[in-house]
Design a protein around this motif. Sequence first.
Motif, short mmCIF file in Angstrom:
data_model
loop_
_atom_site.label_atom_id
_atom_site.label_comp_id
_atom_site.label_asym_id
_atom_site.label_seq_id
_atom_site.Cartn_x
_atom_site.Cartn_y
_atom_site.Cartn_z
N ILE A 80 0.84 -1.21 0.00
CA ILE A 80 0.00 0.00 0.00
C ILE A 80 0.87 1.25 0.00
CG2 ILE A 80 -1.62 1.37 1.38
CD1 ILE A 80 -2.87 -1.25 2.32
N THR A 83 2.84 1.55 -3.41
CA THR A 83 1.89 1.90 -4.46
C THR A 83 1.50 3.37 -4.37
OG1 THR A 83 0.99 -0.35 -4.48
CG2 THR A 83 -0.37 1.39 -5.45
N TYR A 169 -5.03 6.49 -5.28
CA TYR A 169 -4.17 6.89 -4.16
C TYR A 169 -5.01 7.07 -2.89
CZ TYR A 169 -1.17 9.72 -1.17
OH TYR A 169 -0.46 10.20 -0.10
N SER A 172 -6.29 3.64 -1.62
CA SER A 172 -5.24 2.82 -1.01
C SER A 172 -4.83 3.34 0.36
CB SER A 172 -4.02 2.73 -1.93
OG SER A 172 -3.42 4.01 -2.10
N GLN A 173 -4.71 4.66 0.49
CA GLN A 173 -4.25 5.23 1.76
C GLN A 173 -5.32 5.23 2.83
OE1 GLN A 173 -0.88 5.63 1.89
NE2 GLN A 173 -1.29 4.78 -0.15
N ASN A 176 -4.34 2.61 5.14
CA ASN A 176 -2.96 2.70 5.63
C ASN A 176 -2.92 3.56 6.89
OD1 ASN A 176 -0.25 2.19 5.64
ND2 ASN A 176 0.26 3.56 3.96
#
Length: 304
Positions: A80, A83, A169, A172-173, A176
């Motif tokens: 993650i 990427t 983006y 994905s974050q 995270n």
Amino acid sequence: MPFNKYFVSALSAFIIWGFFSLALKPLATYPSLDILFFRVFIATLFLLVITFFFRRHTLVEAKRTFMSFTLRKRKRTLLITVTGGFLLILNWFLFIYAINHVSLQSASFAYIICPILTTVLAFIILKERIDFWQWIAVALCVVSCVILSYGNFKDLIYSIVIALSFGFYLISQRRNNDFDKFLILTIQMLIASLVLLPFYPSYGGLVPTDFIFYALLLVIVIVFTIVPLFLNLYALKGLNSSTVGILMYTNPLIHFFLAIFYFKENVSVSQVISYTLIAISIVVFNITSLTNLNDKRRKKVVIK
């Protein structure tokens, strides 16, 4: 979702990015790749200095947290984070190129499509709930995009690529959240620098000597890179991706007004209609939030 520090962080990030063209447009005579190279390298240096000299405790804590993960979760976290670094690089290059070599409005169009794609991706991938009014807001945005893209199909395809890079983006974050956001940003910028470094000798131009280049680049690095990226990552701790995505519309709205009143670009009636629909969609998307906030305030008054 009440109006809280996460909401303010997301909104502030996109307002800041909305004025990015003021610092970027004066650099139009410089190659887009050179601007990207120096932006990433200088930003990475700033972040590394701050992390190693003033925030070492976060490194120790992050290492302890990472080692406590299972092997599967370690791989997922690394994937993650890495990427995210690649997606940032792709998004920045395409955006800089659009600003300086296509038009300010073409770059803005990418961020008009992006919130819609982000909202739908969050619904499909993250299973985030979208209520009736939010779907109405998405529909309004789709209509505005159809109006804007009429007769500019080639620009639409180009804008979709930019939009998807940032949409993925954000998605994905959103997952995270185990580490300090400033540290995540530092790692992603370091990854971005490592990706770009091998290309610099072949694709980088002559090292600029003008003071204005480095002065504006310093503004870009601090004001338009580090600060809004950190605010954006921080906002994702408390907001879902679809909410952050729809707040992104403040960015192209500011671009639109700058294009009209500052850069004196020609604007059509269809664009005025489209951006008006976008402004309405932002309000509609947050109707539920506004209602919940008013209900909470009324309850507080009753309790008192």
